[in-house]
Write an enzyme that holds these catalytic residues in place. Structure first.
Site, PDB file in Angstrom:
ATOM      1  N   GLU A 147     -31.630  27.679  -9.772  1.00 49.40           N
ATOM      2  CA  GLU A 147     -31.641  27.584 -11.246  1.00 49.40           C
ATOM      3  C   GLU A 147     -33.184  27.917 -11.883  1.00 49.40           C
ATOM      4  O   GLU A 147     -34.239  27.352 -11.065  1.00 49.40           O
ATOM      5  CB  GLU A 147     -31.483  25.996 -11.669  1.00 49.40           C
ATOM      6  CG  GLU A 147     -31.068  25.533 -12.968  1.00 49.40           C
ATOM      7  CD  GLU A 147     -29.653  26.090 -13.475  1.00 49.40           C
ATOM      8  OE1 GLU A 147     -28.727  26.014 -12.509  1.00 49.40           O
ATOM      9  OE2 GLU A 147     -29.687  27.047 -14.509  1.00 49.40           O
ATOM     10  N   HIS A 148     -33.258  28.683 -12.821  1.00 44.25           N
ATOM     11  CA  HIS A 148     -34.413  29.008 -13.574  1.00 44.25           C
ATOM     12  C   HIS A 148     -35.155  29.839 -12.467  1.00 44.25           C
ATOM     13  O   HIS A 148     -36.328  30.075 -12.575  1.00 44.25           O
ATOM     14  CB  HIS A 148     -35.340  28.017 -13.882  1.00 44.25           C
ATOM     15  CG  HIS A 148     -34.785  27.264 -15.114  1.00 44.25           C
ATOM     16  ND1 HIS A 148     -34.843  27.599 -16.375  1.00 44.25           N
ATOM     17  CD2 HIS A 148     -34.008  26.269 -15.063  1.00 44.25           C
ATOM     18  CE1 HIS A 148     -34.202  27.020 -17.041  1.00 44.25           C
ATOM     19  NE2 HIS A 148     -33.948  25.890 -16.439  1.00 44.25           N
ATOM     20  N   ASP A 153     -34.067  33.030 -11.720  1.00 43.97           N
ATOM     21  CA  ASP A 153     -33.811  34.475 -12.309  1.00 43.97           C
ATOM     22  C   ASP A 153     -34.869  35.305 -12.940  1.00 43.97           C
ATOM     23  O   ASP A 153     -35.075  36.458 -12.612  1.00 43.97           O
ATOM     24  CB  ASP A 153     -32.318  34.680 -13.099  1.00 43.97           C
ATOM     25  CG  ASP A 153     -32.188  34.045 -14.389  1.00 43.97           C
ATOM     26  OD1 ASP A 153     -33.422  33.175 -14.665  1.00 43.97           O
ATOM     27  OD2 ASP A 153     -31.463  34.378 -15.040  1.00 43.97           O
ATOM     28  N   GLY A 189     -22.644  27.529 -25.668  1.00 38.37           N
ATOM     29  CA  GLY A 189     -23.782  26.607 -25.351  1.00 38.37           C
ATOM     30  C   GLY A 189     -23.292  25.461 -24.426  1.00 38.37           C
ATOM     31  O   GLY A 189     -23.953  24.491 -24.099  1.00 38.37           O
ATOM     32  N   ALA A 190     -22.490  25.816 -23.470  1.00 35.29           N
ATOM     33  CA  ALA A 190     -21.765  24.740 -22.588  1.00 35.29           C
ATOM     34  C   ALA A 190     -22.492  25.160 -21.237  1.00 35.29           C
ATOM     35  O   ALA A 190     -22.199  24.577 -20.253  1.00 35.29           O
ATOM     36  CB  ALA A 190     -20.379  24.486 -22.504  1.00 35.29           C
ATOM     37  N   GLY A 191     -23.216  25.943 -21.070  1.00 26.21           N
ATOM     38  CA  GLY A 191     -23.814  26.445 -19.892  1.00 26.21           C
ATOM     39  C   GLY A 191     -23.213  27.496 -19.032  1.00 26.21           C
ATOM     40  O   GLY A 191     -23.272  27.742 -17.811  1.00 26.21           O
ATOM     41  N   SER A 241     -22.445  30.500 -20.078  1.00 24.13           N
ATOM     42  CA  SER A 241     -22.825  32.112 -20.514  1.00 24.13           C
ATOM     43  C   SER A 241     -22.090  32.684 -21.308  1.00 24.13           C
ATOM     44  O   SER A 241     -21.423  33.796 -21.187  1.00 24.13           O
ATOM     45  CB  SER A 241     -23.196  32.824 -19.293  1.00 24.13           C
ATOM     46  OG  SER A 241     -23.800  33.901 -19.766  1.00 24.13           O
ATOM     47  N   GLU A 291     -29.323  41.438 -25.089  1.00 23.82           N
ATOM     48  CA  GLU A 291     -29.783  39.957 -25.434  1.00 23.82           C
ATOM     49  C   GLU A 291     -31.213  39.702 -25.318  1.00 23.82           C
ATOM     50  O   GLU A 291     -31.700  38.952 -26.036  1.00 23.82           O
ATOM     51  CB  GLU A 291     -28.855  39.096 -24.380  1.00 23.82           C
ATOM     52  CG  GLU A 291     -28.992  37.364 -24.722  1.00 23.82           C
ATOM     53  CD  GLU A 291     -27.893  36.773 -23.888  1.00 23.82           C
ATOM     54  OE1 GLU A 291     -28.118  35.590 -23.838  1.00 23.82           O
ATOM     55  OE2 GLU A 291     -26.974  37.256 -23.227  1.00 23.82           O
ATOM     56  N   ASP A 320     -26.877  36.400 -15.719  1.00 21.77           N
ATOM     57  CA  ASP A 320     -25.601  36.291 -16.694  1.00 21.77           C
ATOM     58  C   ASP A 320     -24.941  37.363 -16.885  1.00 21.77           C
ATOM     59  O   ASP A 320     -23.536  37.373 -16.561  1.00 21.77           O
ATOM     60  CB  ASP A 320     -25.806  35.341 -17.897  1.00 21.77           C
ATOM     61  CG  ASP A 320     -26.520  34.190 -17.642  1.00 21.77           C
ATOM     62  OD1 ASP A 320     -26.578  33.524 -16.579  1.00 21.77           O
ATOM     63  OD2 ASP A 320     -27.001  33.617 -18.797  1.00 21.77           O
TER      64      ASP A 320
HETATM   65  P1  ADP Z   1     -24.470  30.113 -23.608  1.00 19.91           P
HETATM   66  O1  ADP Z   1     -24.932  29.207 -22.648  1.00 19.91           O
HETATM   67  O2  ADP Z   1     -23.039  29.936 -23.952  1.00 19.91           O
HETATM   68  O3  ADP Z   1     -24.653  31.576 -23.515  1.00 19.91           O
HETATM   69  P2  ADP Z   1     -26.393  30.860 -25.596  1.00 19.91           P
HETATM   70  O4  ADP Z   1     -27.022  29.884 -26.738  1.00 19.91           O
HETATM   71  O5  ADP Z   1     -26.978  31.784 -24.780  1.00 19.91           O
HETATM   72  O6  ADP Z   1     -25.493  29.875 -24.990  1.00 19.91           O
HETATM   73  O7  ADP Z   1     -25.616  31.892 -26.496  1.00 19.91           O
HETATM   74  C1  ADP Z   1     -24.691  31.354 -27.435  1.00 19.91           C
HETATM   75  C2  ADP Z   1     -24.598  32.251 -28.586  1.00 19.91           C
HETATM   76  O8  ADP Z   1     -23.673  33.483 -28.368  1.00 19.91           O
HETATM   77  C3  ADP Z   1     -23.851  31.800 -29.902  1.00 19.91           C
HETATM   78  O9  ADP Z   1     -24.654  30.811 -30.692  1.00 19.91           O
HETATM   79  C4  ADP Z   1     -23.317  32.946 -30.417  1.00 19.91           C
HETATM   80  O10 ADP Z   1     -24.299  33.563 -31.158  1.00 19.91           O
HETATM   81  C5  ADP Z   1     -22.897  34.095 -29.320  1.00 19.91           C
HETATM   82  N1  ADP Z   1     -21.489  33.882 -29.127  1.00 19.91           N
HETATM   83  C6  ADP Z   1     -21.071  33.548 -27.943  1.00 19.91           C
HETATM   84  N2  ADP Z   1     -19.767  33.476 -27.932  1.00 19.91           N
HETATM   85  C7  ADP Z   1     -19.464  34.037 -29.000  1.00 19.91           C
HETATM   86  C8  ADP Z   1     -18.083  34.392 -29.595  1.00 19.91           C
HETATM   87  N3  ADP Z   1     -16.726  34.232 -28.955  1.00 19.91           N
HETATM   88  N4  ADP Z   1     -18.109  34.795 -30.886  1.00 19.91           N
HETATM   89  C9  ADP Z   1     -19.189  34.929 -31.570  1.00 19.91           C
HETATM   90  N5  ADP Z   1     -20.299  34.722 -31.185  1.00 19.91           N
HETATM   91  C10 ADP Z   1     -20.527  34.258 -29.859  1.00 19.91           C
HETATM   92 MG    MG Z   2     -26.423  32.577 -22.886  1.00 22.45          MG
END
Ligand code: ADP
Ligand code: MG
Length: 378
Positions: free
Chosen positions: A32-33, A35, A122-124, A126, A156, A168
């Site tokens: 974790e952290h 990478d 945003g559930a971790g 990716s 990204e 990721d």
């Molecule tokens: P995660 O841990 O889920 O990667 P992040 O904050 O890194 O969280 O990325 C989430 C962002 O990725 C969202 O706010 C959006 O901008 C983009 N994203 C992810 N999945 C989708 C999707 N299915 N449709 C549109 N945007 C998405």
């Molecule tokens: Mg992400």
């Protein structure tokens, strides 16, 4: 077959897409952290996937990106070569910009994209890499898995501006069913390791957004630690390369909070390599112990846990689970719990503890190591 993305494309743009691809989310078993500090990680690709259907833009238009997602159902239109859009479309535009530098953008740069996904945001897990890798694979199906990961990473990192590491996108592109990937983020060495254990994923329901906040702050702290440690070891490039047997020297050289951050990174690096060896040897019980240690290090030293994650991990430990830890950066999101195939106690124990503390339930699912990105028939 990503029918929903193809159907969304048809419904939105009134034509059939030219290509489609899908890419998975991921769960990191340990590391974790590490990478972005040049250390190892040990992720699996999961069954939840993001699907991308793509096709050419309207005739006569050049350099226009039109994008729609079930999560953001209003069509965005951007001149992606001229301006980088904000929000989710930046991931798609970032991929286009990267492919542009390879001269690999299809349809003269006028592109329509439709996205569907069952990777929660945003559930971790990716969702961002699942999105950028799926889009890169759909747009450039002939690139190798490594190249796709590189394009998605730079989209990204360089374009959207999330200071993420390469894990990721790499696991989303390279994932293999029933395997975890030991990935060394400095040398980019990748080793597939059989992983068929029973793994639970507990979603705390607390969302994080990594494009701001904790992650960027921790990265800056790690960079500051490297800068200071270069006085001791001038050739040091990555924090994770600091020798684990020199921890006392590191502690003397750094003040808090840099000291704690660096101790986490260096010890987590050693732990992750050891964990991969244990997994190779099928020593799941010892492997699980390292998961608990990793969580403790994240909680105490890296300060990236949350009360909800701590509740889950403590409950799992009390119930006798083999191991548990936060995954996917922390500050909310999900925890993983490693259990015996016959374990019946851990799930209800976590549910009881979580409901008792927060008055709501935390969804628990089983995750299986699944395939990485691939193209889909249209
Ligand atoms: P995660 O841990 O889920 O990667 P992040 O904050 O890194 O969280 O990325 C989430 C962002 O990725 C969202 O706010 C959006 O901008 C983009 N994203 C992810 N999945 C989708 C999707 N299915 N449709 C549109 N945007 C998405
Ligand atoms: Mg992400």
């Amino acid at each position: 077959m990503p029918r929903p993305a193809i159907e969304l494309f048809q419904k939105t743009f009134g034509t059939t897409p030219g290509a489609a691809a899908s890419a998975p989310g991921r769960v990191n078993l340990i590391g974790e952290h590490t990478d972005y500090n040049g250390g190892p990680v040990l992720p699996i690709a999961i069954a939840a996937r993001t699907n991308a259907a793509i096709g050419p833009g309207a005739p006569g238009e050049s350099g226009v990106l039109e994008a729609v997602s079930t999560r953001y159902p209003i069509v965005s239109r951007v001149k992606w070569q001229e301006e980088l859009p904000s929000g989710w479309v930046a991931y798609v535009a970032g991929v286009l910009r990267e492919l542009w530098s390879f001269e690999a953008v299809p349809f003269d740069g006028s592109v329509r994209v439709a996205i569907t996904s069952d990777v929660p945001i945003g559930a971790g897990l990716s969702s961002s890499a699942a999105l950028s890798v799926a889009v890169a694979k759909a747009l450039a199906p002939n690139l190798s898995a490594r190249q796709v990961a590189g394009v998605a990473f730079r989209a990204e990192h360089d374009h959207v501006g999330v200071r993420c590491g390469v894990m990721d996108q790499t696991i989303s592109a390279l994932g293999k069913p029933d395997h975890a990937l030991l990935f060394e983020c400095a040398s980019l060495a990748a080793t597939q390791i059989p992983f068929g254990a029973r793994l639970l994923l507990v979603d705390t329901g607390k969302r994080h957004d990594l494009s701001r906040g904790g992650l960027n702050e921790r990265r800056a702290e790690c960079e500051a630690a490297v800068k200071r440690l270069k006085i001791e070891l001038p050739e040091l490039q990555w924090l994770a390369s600091w020798p684990a047997e020199w921890l006392p020297r590191l502690k003397r050289a750094l003040r808090e909070p840099l000291r704690s951050r660096a101790v986490h990174v260096v010890s987590e690096t050693a732990r992750t390599r050891f964990a991969a060896q244990l997994l190779q040897q099928g020593k799941l019980r010892q492997f699980g112990k390292l998961l608990y240690e990793s969580h403790e290090s994240c909680r105490r030293l890296y300060e990236c846990s949350s009360p909800e994650l701590d509740t889950v991990v403590s409950a799992a430990k009390r119930a006798g689970a083999l191991g548990a830890r936060l995954t996917g950066a922390g500050w909310g999101g999900a925890a993983i719990v490693l259990v015996n195939k016959t374990d019946q106690k851990t799930v209800p124990a976590i549910q009881r503890a979580f409901e008792g503390a927060y008055g709501r339930s935390a969804p628990i699912s089983e995750v299986k190591a699944s395939a990485g990105a691939h193209t889909e028939r249209v």
